[in-house]
Write an enzyme that holds these catalytic residues in place. Sequence first.
Site, mmCIF file in Angstrom:
data_model
loop_
_atom_site.group_PDB
_atom_site.id
_atom_site.type_symbol
_atom_site.label_atom_id
_atom_site.label_comp_id
_atom_site.label_asym_id
_atom_site.label_seq_id
_atom_site.Cartn_x
_atom_site.Cartn_y
_atom_site.Cartn_z
ATOM 1 N N SER A 11 0.871 -1.186 0.000
ATOM 2 C CA SER A 11 0.000 0.000 0.000
ATOM 3 C C SER A 11 0.901 1.227 0.000
ATOM 4 O O SER A 11 2.082 1.142 0.390
ATOM 5 C CB SER A 11 -0.852 -0.007 1.278
ATOM 6 O OG SER A 11 -1.478 1.245 1.477
ATOM 7 N N TYR A 64 -1.714 -1.246 10.719
ATOM 8 C CA TYR A 64 -1.892 -1.455 9.272
ATOM 9 C C TYR A 64 -0.683 -0.887 8.509
ATOM 10 O O TYR A 64 -0.116 -1.567 7.642
ATOM 11 C CB TYR A 64 -3.185 -0.799 8.791
ATOM 12 C CG TYR A 64 -3.410 -0.968 7.298
ATOM 13 C CD1 TYR A 64 -3.764 -2.200 6.767
ATOM 14 C CD2 TYR A 64 -3.261 0.105 6.419
ATOM 15 C CE1 TYR A 64 -3.971 -2.367 5.394
ATOM 16 C CE2 TYR A 64 -3.466 -0.052 5.054
ATOM 17 C CZ TYR A 64 -3.818 -1.283 4.550
ATOM 18 O OH TYR A 64 -4.013 -1.448 3.196
HETATM 19 N N1 NAP Z 1 -8.850 -0.579 -1.098
HETATM 20 C C1 NAP Z 1 -7.844 0.214 -0.764
HETATM 21 O O1 NAP Z 1 -7.990 1.451 -0.635
HETATM 22 C C2 NAP Z 1 -6.465 -0.366 -0.591
HETATM 23 C C3 NAP Z 1 -5.364 0.517 -0.631
HETATM 24 C C4 NAP Z 1 -4.088 -0.003 -0.477
HETATM 25 C C5 NAP Z 1 -3.900 -1.358 -0.278
HETATM 26 N N2 NAP Z 1 -4.977 -2.190 -0.236
HETATM 27 C C6 NAP Z 1 -4.732 -3.614 -0.014
HETATM 28 O O2 NAP Z 1 -5.274 -4.335 -1.086
HETATM 29 C C7 NAP Z 1 -5.574 -5.664 -0.656
HETATM 30 C C8 NAP Z 1 -6.974 -6.034 -1.118
HETATM 31 O O3 NAP Z 1 -7.877 -5.162 -0.509
HETATM 32 P P1 NAP Z 1 -9.277 -4.742 -1.147
HETATM 33 O O4 NAP Z 1 -9.285 -3.276 -1.204
HETATM 34 O O5 NAP Z 1 -9.545 -5.504 -2.375
HETATM 35 O O6 NAP Z 1 -10.215 -5.170 0.070
HETATM 36 P P2 NAP Z 1 -11.559 -6.052 0.124
HETATM 37 O O7 NAP Z 1 -12.423 -5.687 -1.026
HETATM 38 O O8 NAP Z 1 -12.059 -5.909 1.512
HETATM 39 O O9 NAP Z 1 -11.036 -7.550 -0.125
HETATM 40 C C9 NAP Z 1 -10.347 -8.288 0.853
HETATM 41 C C10 NAP Z 1 -10.287 -9.727 0.419
HETATM 42 O O10 NAP Z 1 -9.542 -10.471 1.385
HETATM 43 C C11 NAP Z 1 -10.328 -11.587 1.835
HETATM 44 N N3 NAP Z 1 -10.009 -11.863 3.234
HETATM 45 C C12 NAP Z 1 -10.195 -11.036 4.290
HETATM 46 N N4 NAP Z 1 -9.809 -11.648 5.413
HETATM 47 C C13 NAP Z 1 -9.369 -12.889 5.071
HETATM 48 C C14 NAP Z 1 -8.850 -13.993 5.799
HETATM 49 N N5 NAP Z 1 -8.695 -13.938 7.130
HETATM 50 N N6 NAP Z 1 -8.495 -15.108 5.116
HETATM 51 C C15 NAP Z 1 -8.651 -15.171 3.774
HETATM 52 N N7 NAP Z 1 -9.113 -14.154 3.024
HETATM 53 C C16 NAP Z 1 -9.477 -13.024 3.672
HETATM 54 C C17 NAP Z 1 -11.788 -11.146 1.629
HETATM 55 O O11 NAP Z 1 -12.682 -12.242 1.458
HETATM 56 P P3 NAP Z 1 -13.444 -12.995 2.690
HETATM 57 O O12 NAP Z 1 -14.032 -11.891 3.533
HETATM 58 O O13 NAP Z 1 -14.440 -13.873 2.037
HETATM 59 O O14 NAP Z 1 -12.389 -13.775 3.397
HETATM 60 C C18 NAP Z 1 -11.660 -10.397 0.318
HETATM 61 O O15 NAP Z 1 -11.657 -11.292 -0.762
HETATM 62 C C19 NAP Z 1 -5.398 -5.666 0.865
HETATM 63 O O16 NAP Z 1 -4.148 -6.247 1.181
HETATM 64 C C20 NAP Z 1 -5.396 -4.185 1.223
HETATM 65 O O17 NAP Z 1 -4.660 -3.922 2.392
HETATM 66 C C21 NAP Z 1 -6.258 -1.729 -0.391
#
Ligand code: NAP
Length: 263
Positions: free
Chosen positions: A142, A155
């Site tokens: 991130s 985080y």
């Molecule tokens: N969105 C942003 O602004 C942003 C910015 C920078 C970095 N990121 C990073 O990008 C990555 C993806 O995030 P996203 O934005 O796509 O978030 P998201 O839409 O909330 O997706 C998170 C995914 O992780 C899975 N997950 C959560 N807890 C889990 C667990 N304990 N075991 C297995 N799977 C798990 C969720 O599915 P289930 O709930 O079904 O398990 C979901 O598929 C993350 O690492 C986040 O830190 C996001």
Amino acid sequence: MDLQGQTALITGASTGIGAVFARALAARGADVVLVARDPDRLQAVADQIVGDHGVRAQIVAVDLGDPGAADVVAERVAAAGGRVDLLVNNAGFGAYGDLVGADPVRLADLVRLNCVAVVALTARFLPAMVARGQGAVVNVASTAAFQPLPHMAVYGASKAFVLSFSEALWAETRSAGVRVLALCPGATETPFFDVLGTRDSVVGAVRTPEQVVAAALRALQRGRPVAIDGRRNALLARGGRLLPRRMLVRIAERTMRPTPARI
Ligand SMILES: NC(=O)c1ccc[n+]([C@@H]2O[C@H](COP(=O)([O-])OP(=O)(O)OC[C@H]3O[C@@H](n4cnc5c(N)ncnc54)[C@H](OP(=O)(O)O)[C@@H]3O)[C@@H](O)[C@H]2O)c1
């Protein structure tokens, strides 16, 4: 990027950046292994991918925060006769608020998913890639990785870990024909903020998961160690390194401070 005959394993593939990653890799011909906790949401993504791209899609419903989860994933992949050519460690979540008052159990869960699972899965699948002389690992960090993040300290630290880990592995494996990339999105429109419970951490324009994945694939093709999605995000992340650390963390504190109207 032609991925015909290759298998990509994507964690957090049921929604957000992970689901877009899975579709993008399948569109390039890769079979996919989709990992997350919710089997129904995983199956829906898998069905759509198979229908749209005619590749194979396996789902593995597992909590990656559980000890031994990486072993379960590796066993399920092996049992299906597969191997992993491209690993995308994407599953992760954020926790907003000061350490004082935070739930220590949730913070430990965060570190287990954002850091421990990334190491465990990479340690399972990277050695075979090195032995074959090809493969790739994308670890989703991130822009939070580039400075300490007051009000979201655990985080921010977890993503700094992912960035440091990935850059080190990039250097360790580049002569072996394997690519390792730390993908650093800024705020991206996904359910991430629903899980976080606030948008107070949003800095700058919110990008789409499609833009994030496109940036990752470009960087992967070029063999880069780090991809920061979005020009403004890159400027802020890299520019911050020029400031004295104490000044940087104070600016970050002001930026991340809870918005009173939203409390
Ligand atoms: N969105 C942003 O602004 C942003 C910015 C920078 C970095 N990121 C990073 O990008 C990555 C993806 O995030 P996203 O934005 O796509 O978030 P998201 O839409 O909330 O997706 C998170 C995914 O992780 C899975 N997950 C959560 N807890 C889990 C667990 N304990 N075991 C297995 N799977 C798990 C969720 O599915 P289930 O709930 O079904 O398990 C979901 O598929 C993350 O690492 C986040 O830190 C996001």
